[in-house]
Design an enzyme around this catalytic site. Structure first.
Site, mmCIF file in Angstrom:
data_model
loop_
_atom_site.group_PDB
_atom_site.id
_atom_site.type_symbol
_atom_site.label_atom_id
_atom_site.label_comp_id
_atom_site.label_asym_id
_atom_site.label_seq_id
_atom_site.Cartn_x
_atom_site.Cartn_y
_atom_site.Cartn_z
ATOM 1 N N HIS A 1 8.400 1.915 6.370
ATOM 2 C CA HIS A 1 7.183 2.491 5.798
ATOM 3 C C HIS A 1 6.312 1.383 5.188
ATOM 4 O O HIS A 1 5.116 1.279 5.467
ATOM 5 C CB HIS A 1 7.574 3.528 4.741
ATOM 6 C CG HIS A 1 6.432 4.178 4.013
ATOM 7 N ND1 HIS A 1 6.084 5.487 4.199
ATOM 8 C CD2 HIS A 1 5.558 3.694 3.096
ATOM 9 C CE1 HIS A 1 5.046 5.791 3.440
ATOM 10 N NE2 HIS A 1 4.705 4.717 2.748
ATOM 11 N N GLU A 2 6.937 0.546 4.373
ATOM 12 C CA GLU A 2 6.161 -0.496 3.688
ATOM 13 C C GLU A 2 5.638 -1.540 4.678
ATOM 14 O O GLU A 2 4.533 -2.058 4.515
ATOM 15 C CB GLU A 2 6.999 -1.166 2.597
ATOM 16 C CG GLU A 2 7.553 -0.211 1.536
ATOM 17 C CD GLU A 2 6.504 0.702 0.924
ATOM 18 O OE1 GLU A 2 5.337 0.274 0.801
ATOM 19 O OE2 GLU A 2 6.829 1.858 0.597
ATOM 20 N N GLU B 1 -0.989 6.605 3.980
ATOM 21 C CA GLU B 1 0.351 7.128 3.710
ATOM 22 C C GLU B 1 0.888 7.986 4.859
ATOM 23 O O GLU B 1 2.072 7.933 5.167
ATOM 24 C CB GLU B 1 0.363 7.917 2.400
ATOM 25 C CG GLU B 1 0.037 7.093 1.159
ATOM 26 C CD GLU B 1 0.950 5.875 0.978
ATOM 27 O OE1 GLU B 1 2.003 5.805 1.631
ATOM 28 O OE2 GLU B 1 0.589 4.989 0.186
ATOM 29 N N ALA C 1 8.561 2.155 -4.017
ATOM 30 C CA ALA C 1 8.234 0.868 -3.415
ATOM 31 C C ALA C 1 6.721 0.690 -3.417
ATOM 32 O O ALA C 1 5.985 1.657 -3.548
ATOM 33 C CB ALA C 1 8.762 0.806 -1.984
ATOM 34 N N MET C 2 6.272 -0.562 -3.290
ATOM 35 C CA MET C 2 4.833 -0.827 -3.219
ATOM 36 C C MET C 2 4.605 -1.913 -2.181
ATOM 37 O O MET C 2 5.301 -2.924 -2.157
ATOM 38 C CB MET C 2 4.326 -1.246 -4.608
ATOM 39 C CG MET C 2 2.862 -1.602 -4.657
ATOM 40 S SD MET C 2 1.774 -0.186 -4.208
ATOM 41 C CE MET C 2 0.341 -1.071 -3.589
ATOM 42 N N GLU C 3 3.578 -1.670 -1.337
ATOM 43 C CA GLU C 3 3.428 -2.477 -0.132
ATOM 44 C C GLU C 3 2.592 -3.731 -0.296
ATOM 45 O O GLU C 3 2.014 -4.209 0.675
ATOM 46 C CB GLU C 3 2.801 -1.604 0.953
ATOM 47 C CG GLU C 3 1.320 -1.217 0.713
ATOM 48 C CD GLU C 3 1.123 0.134 0.045
ATOM 49 O OE1 GLU C 3 2.068 0.607 -0.605
ATOM 50 O OE2 GLU C 3 0.021 0.709 0.162
ATOM 51 N N ASN C 4 2.503 -4.295 -1.520
ATOM 52 C CA ASN C 4 1.641 -5.464 -1.729
ATOM 53 C C ASN C 4 1.726 -6.426 -0.548
ATOM 54 O O ASN C 4 2.798 -6.690 -0.030
ATOM 55 C CB ASN C 4 2.054 -6.202 -2.996
ATOM 56 C CG ASN C 4 2.189 -5.264 -4.163
ATOM 57 O OD1 ASN C 4 1.233 -4.640 -4.580
ATOM 58 N ND2 ASN C 4 3.406 -5.118 -4.652
HETATM 59 ZN ZN LIG Z 1 3.202 4.264 1.377
#
Ligand SMILES: [Zn+2]
Ligand SMILES: *[C@@H]1O[C@H](CO)[C@@H](O)[C@H](O)[C@H]1NC(C)=O
Ligand SMILES: *[C@@H]1O[C@H](CO)[C@@H](O)[C@H](O)[C@H]1NC(C)=O
Ligand SMILES: *[C@@H]1O[C@H](CO)[C@@H](O)[C@H](O)[C@H]1NC(C)=O
Ligand SMILES: *[C@@H]1O[C@H](CO)[C@@H](O)[C@H](O)[C@H]1NC(C)=O
Length: 635
Positions: free
Chosen positions: A99-100, A122, A64-67
């Site tokens: 988390h994101e 993180e 996943a990526m938190e953009n």
């Molecule tokens: Zn992360």
């Protein structure tokens, strides 16, 4: 022409937009965008959700990526399908979303000044994911010890580990940055924050965090900015209490800037306590000897494993703790029942404790049904199995495990047969442990149960509860034939939901047939068969199988240039691939086979671990064999 609104002040790495013809689904908490209308979305009750768009992408290499305001996931990280998802899948979706979302503050609103402080992002997001999911009514908070603390303990026991925070100068190139997305940054980061929060009390910790976020919004920080805010809260709380006026920055900076962690040794007869840097590979082993006093009292340190350190005792105290576990284990907190086992095995791996003490601690488990102690023991016994499953020691280990697990299997058998689900989440996880350990160690009724459910599945009715599918598919394929494998492969290709596909993809690695495993390895580099993002984990699964490990190792070396070409040297999962295919290495020949030019730090860690394994196996093989054989003759 698309015109965008002006963004808030933000870091370039968190900007993203998408061009796609995906369908979107708007809910009170934001928009979920997904690929296929075949997938029905079920509501994950979500108190941590807020207004942000979330997208499930069919093939991306990161989970996943938190953009900012637009979070992207692998399909299995976001899409939850009730009819095929296990409780574990549901937990994964929930913790990943949490988390994101935590990153929207930690990372996006307040960003570390440079990548050397990546752990601030993180570690914090990882820590908060447990708090967030707990707030949603999942009683999983204690699992942070299993999933993060124990994971960090493993890699941080190597001299080739690295401090949470490095110097800015040391992190300059692309691969230096990507190499930092590792277990230290995520898991040690979370474990150290948990220690700090426990020390300050969680309430004070959260107040400090709020102050920090308000003070530094839309700005960059270094970790000391965070500690200063926490210090301020501490000072206010304890204004009339001299004792708690701690120098937070002073004591936390050692955990953050130094590599590794301590092992505390407590000699209960004298009260003598000492600490040393805990390393798997000691230059010289030592084991304390003392005079014993005949007291029944035992001593337990690091309650709930809040501190990021291991504890060793004199042998007498270890034995007293074991006897307490055998007499009435409930007196010792659940987390510590797990941690005692994890500490003992790892301290034994570092030649600081006789391995028979660690082994003896597992005996009481016939009377325990809790997940955390079992999972801790199984992880460590798994390591033992990795060291010995190609030798004559394997027979006695299997028999011992079969005896040990039978009670647990029986404890959950009614659920297994009825297809019902234990209420507690951790019981659901331990039911899966019971089945996979019982079946893989040859408990006949388990294998019969798995085969019969799989037969029904082949005949067109899949009544296997989603929680149990991975374990049951795997057992059936391990004890099945080519046709079972082909059936699962067909089902894999047919499945549309990622959670179900993943279970089948795992189960396909469980066959004992060399030619099927080799065929499966070939499939991993054909993206029409196995998606690119699934290549590494599929090879990892195969390497976990004793029959598959040498095949996977040969395969990885043979295709190394293709793999690095496709994925780029220094990419996150390259290190984990190397880690997985070499886990079992414990002979000198295997050590010599390793090539140069692989992911630098990961390679160093693998070499160090293999050296430690070689030495340990040499010294302990006979001892381990004698212990297991002895236990079997008693019963
Ligand atoms: Zn992360
Ligand atoms: C640990 O690593 C450092 C350099 O990173 C080295 O100087 C030291 O000798 C190593 N210690 C051991 C015990 O291998
Ligand atoms: C299991 O519990 C029983 C009853 O409390 C006890 O007698 C027995 O010693 C325990 N077994 C082990 C191996 O701890
Ligand atoms: C299993 O099914 C039987 C018969 O329907 C029932 O009496 C029992 O309570 C069920 N047990 C569980 C654990 O679901
Ligand atoms: C599955 O189907 C086959 C062939 O139709 C039959 O022989 C077998 O008994 C069935 N198995 C079960 C468990 O129903």
């Amino acid at each position: 022409v698309t015109t965008f609104e002006e963004t808030p002040i933000m870091s370039t790495y968190s900007l993203a937009f998408t061009v796609s013809d995906f369908k979107s689904k708007t809910r009170h908490s934001g928009t979920i965008i997904h690929v296929s209308h075949k997938i029905k979305l079920h509501k994950i009750t979500c108190r941590v959700c807020f207004i942000t768009d979330q997208i499930a992408l069919p093939d991306i290499s990161v989970e996943a990526m938190e953009n900012w305001g637009f979070i992207s996931y692998q399909e299995s990280g976001l899409l939850y399908d009730k009819s095929t998802a296990s409780t574990f899948d549901q937990e994964r979706v929930a913790t990943l979303i949490a988390h994101e979302l935590a990153h929207q503050w930690f990372g996006n609103l307040v960003t570390m000044r440079w990548w050397n402080d990546l752990w601030l992002n993180e570690g914090f997001a990882t820590y908060m994911s447990y708090i967030g999911v707990q707030a949603d009514g999942w009683d999983l908070r204690d699992l942070i010890v299993l999933r993060e603390t124990q994971t960090a303990f493993q890699v941080d026991s190597l001299n080739s580990s690295h401090p949470l925070r490095l110097q800015e100068n040391d992190i300059q190139t692309f691969s230096e940055i990507t190499e930092l997305f590792d277990d230290i940054t995520y898991s040690k980061g979370a474990a150290v924050l948990r220690m700090l929060a426990t020390f300050m009390t969680e309430d004070a910790f959260m107040r400090g965090i709020k102050m920090y976020l308000a003070k530094f919004e839309y700005k960059n920080t270094v970790y000391k900015d965070l500690l200063k805010c926490l210090q301020e809260i501490m000072t206010n709380v304890s204004h009339n209490d001299q004792e708690t006026k701690e120098d937070l920055e002073g004591f936390m900076s050692t955990w953050i800037e130094q590599v590794g962690y301590p092992v505390i040794t407590i000699i209960t007869q004298t009260g003598e306590t000492s600490q040393e840097h805990f390393l798997l590979k000691q230059t010289q082993g030592h084991e304390p000897h003392f005079q014993l006093q005949d007291k029944d009292e035992w001593l337990l340190a690091n309650v709930n494993c809040a501190g990021f350190f291991r504890v060793n005792y004199d042998e007498e105290n270890w034995n007293k703790l074991r006897m307490q576990l055998e007499r009435y284990h409930h007196v010792i907190p659940i987390i510590n029942r797990g941690q005692l086992i994890d500490d003992a095995f790892n301290i034994a791996r570092a030649h600081r404790l006789n391995v028979t003490i660690a082994l003896s601690l597992t005996k009481y488990l016939v009377n325990d049904t809790e997940y955390i102690p079992w999972e801790s023991a199984l992880k460590n016994l798994d390591h033992l199995i990795l060291m010995f499953d190609r030798s004559e020691v394997y027979g006695p280990i299997t028999k011992y495990l079969r005896n040990l697990i039978t009670r647990l299997y029986d404890h959950f058998e009614e659920y297994t047969i009825n297809g019902t689900v234990p209420e507690k989440h951790t019981d659901q996880y331990n039911q899966v442990n019971a089945i996979s350990v019982a079946c893989s160690n040859g408990l006949t009724k388990c294998i019969t149960m798995a085969k019969s459910l799989f037969e029904d599945y082949k005949n067109g009715t899949n009544d296997i509860h989603p929680n149990l599918r991975k374990a049951i598919y795997c057992s059936a394929i391990a004890s099945g034939d080519e046709y079972d494998w082909e059936f699962a492969w067909m089902e894999y290709q047919r499945a549309t939901v990622a959670a179900e596909k993943d279970k089948l993809r795992y189960a396909l690695s469980c066959t004992k047939e060399i030619w099927l495993l080799n065929r499966y390895l070939q499939y991993t580099i054909d993206s029409s068969k196995i998606r690119k993002m699934d290549m590494f984990s599929t090879i990892n699964y195969i390497a976990k199988n004793v029959a598959g490990q040498p095949l996977a190792w040969d395969f990885v070396r043979e295709h190394w240039s293709y793999i690095t070409q496709e994925y780029g040297a220094g990419v996150v999962s390259l290190g984990s691939l190397l880690d997985a295919v070499t886990k079992r290495f414990s002979t000198e020949r295997e050590q010599e086979e390793k090539n140069q030019g692989l992911a630098a730090r990961a390679l160093e860690q693998v070499i160090e671990r293999t050296e430690a394994n070689i030495k340990w196996v040499k010294e302990n093989k006979q001892i381990v064999k004698d212990w297991f054989t002895g236990e079997l003759s008693v019963n």
